[in-house]
Design an enzyme around this catalytic site. Structure first.
Site, short mmCIF file in Angstrom:
data_model
loop_
_atom_site.label_atom_id
_atom_site.label_comp_id
_atom_site.label_asym_id
_atom_site.label_seq_id
_atom_site.Cartn_x
_atom_site.Cartn_y
_atom_site.Cartn_z
N ASP A 248 -32.58 35.31 37.60
CA ASP A 248 -33.94 34.96 37.20
C ASP A 248 -34.32 35.66 35.90
OD1 ASP A 248 -34.31 33.38 39.37
OD2 ASP A 248 -35.47 34.83 40.54
N LYS A 270 -37.54 30.95 35.88
CA LYS A 270 -38.70 30.07 35.85
C LYS A 270 -39.85 30.80 35.16
CE LYS A 270 -37.54 28.24 40.45
NZ LYS A 270 -36.66 29.34 40.87
N MET A 383 -47.90 37.60 40.43
CA MET A 383 -48.03 36.45 39.53
C MET A 383 -49.50 36.09 39.31
SD MET A 383 -44.93 34.25 41.28
CE MET A 383 -45.56 34.63 42.93
#
Length: 460
Positions: A248, A270, A383
């Protein structure tokens, strides 16, 4: 080379230890663990040594040393504080052609005790030839950190199947290559994970199929919040065994460099509204690579099972009967809090903590804001940078005080870590001025007040 390294079998063999103090007790502990039939000669011995002898069936001869004490023995150790007694033990042992060790006197030794990494039946011995025992012990500690205890289980497993493999593969070179495949592949990982029945099945499959085409295995590894030193031993070991690494964007370069130089690296990171590889394709790629016989590491920032979608990835693996292991990582909340001096729980501030995803779908406030009102609970938003205005607005709308402390930690545990503190009322403006970049983590609650007092990261 001043000494010849050997491994000596002393189980049920007569060994004499002259001395009964603290140093002698340490040597007795080692000799008894190796199964020696130990006879201790000393006027007095430590209470611990008495217990060791009682537990292992050793004998204490409560007397001063005499030359006849060495008769019928195979090994001699002297560990008294009296130099003259030690010299006499050495002379008598030499006259009888007995191996002798006089502790802390290399000139009186025909053998020495190395520092030992014990992963029975696997043993690793480190010796400085008597020059620097402290250095040898330091090296032992380093090696112990590199060699998990499960290696002993693996050595025992290999020993049980040694004859079986020899019968199936009589020629030496093919047999060696077979064992190399076993020790570096899925069989070894199953053994070290405590699944020996599954390991036996895989081993028999390898022996039955000489084509060399076998399923690989997937390792779902939590890389932690960024600092490579926070990786677990198991995570590093599996990472270094991988043929392919899927990683990631949150995985730091330092962690990625721990993988094998020849391992294929595939970026599947991502960003918000920018998925390099869709999740479904990642899941299928793991299956396809493993079925092609690869050892595949899926390297994820933080912990795979905390907002890491690890459960979705292993669902497909389980459906296709692909072997996998999940290695937990230090989740971002724990790493960010510790490196920022913000305890997630504290007797005077918070008795519980809640992890919440701040990645709000379509910008909507689809969280149960009414349940976030306890003043004694710390809230951690993952996030949450883009959704920060909504977080601050909704927490206040549902009853949290405007002056509730909060912190935003940017690039936690890395050398670029930055902590921005404020309140529900002021944090949006502060972030607008400071302009932090992802990855970030948000902590809400009175524990944030402890940041200035307890933070240490980056300070001398």
């Amino acid at each position: 080379m001043q000494y010849l390294p050997v491994c000596l079998q002393v189980r049920n063999s007569p060994v004499v230890l002259v001395g009964g103090g603290t140093v002698a007790t340490r040597k007795a502990r080692l000799l008894l663990r190796a199964g020696a039939n130990l006879n201790v000669v000393a006027p007095q011995i430590t209470p611990e040594l008495q217990l060791l002898l009682a537990e292992h069936g050793g004998n204490w001869q409560q007397s001063r040393y005499r030359e006849s004490d060495l008769h019928g023995r195979m090994l001699v150790v002297a560990a008294t504080p009296d130099r003259e007694v030690n010299k006499q033990v050495h002379a008598d042992a030499m006259a009888l052609n007995l191996p002798v060790n006089v502790v802390d006197s290399p000139d009186l030794c025909t053998f020495i005790f190395p520092s030992i990494v014990d992963r029975d039946p696997l043993l690793i011995a480190i010796s400085s030839s008597g020059r620097s025992p402290v250095l040898a012990r330091q090296l032992r500690r380093k090696i112990e950190a590199m060699v998990p205890a499960a290696y002993g289980r693996l050595a025992s497993f290999a020993g049980r199947f040694r004859d079986r493999v020899k019968d199936a593969i009589p020629e030496e070179t093919p047999r060696r290559l077979f064992w190399e495949q076993v020790m570096e592949g899925a069989v070894a990982e199953q053994v070290m994970g405590g699944r020996e029945a599954r390991a036996e099945e895989l081993l028999e499959t390898l022996l039955a199929d000489t084509s060399g085409h076998h399923n690989g295995e997937v390792y779902l590894i939590g890389a932690g919040p960024g600092d490579p030193d926070l990786m677990t031993f198991k995570a590093v070991r599996l990472l270094q065994s991988a043929d392919v690494v899927l990683y990631d964007r949150l995985v730091s370069a330092g962690i990625l460099e721990m993988s094998r130089r020849d391992a294929e690296r595939i970026y599947v990171g991502k960003r918000r509204d920018d998925h390099a590889v869709p999740q479904g394709e990642i899941n299928q790629l793991l299956v396809d690579l493993a079925k092609a016989g690869k050892r595949v590491v899926r390297l994820k920032g933080g912990d795979p099972f905390i907002f890491g979608r690890g459960g979705e990835e292993i669902e497909l693996l389980a459906r296709h009967r692909v072997p996998f292991q999940v290695v937990p990582g230090i989740t971002a909340a724990s790493g960010a809090a510790c490196y920022s001096g913000i305890p997630l729980t504290h007797r005077d501030h918070a008795q519980s903590v809640r992890f919440v995803t701040g990645h709000l779908k379509d910008g909507s406030s689809n969280l149960d804001w009414a349940s976030f009102q306890s003043e004694t609970e710390t809230l951690v938003f993952y996030m949450g940078l883009v959704g920060l205005p909504i977080i601050c607005e909704q927490l206040q709308a549902y009853g949290r005080r405007a002056d509730t402390p909060m912190a935003l930690i940017e690039r936690a545990t890395s050398s670029e870590q930055r902590v921005i503190t404020g309140t529900l009322a002021t944090m949006v403006d502060r972030v607008e001025r400071e302009k932090p970049r992802a990855p970030t983590l948000i902590i809400v609650g009175s524990v944030v007040e402890l940041h200035e007092q307890l933070s240490w990261f980056g300070k001398e």
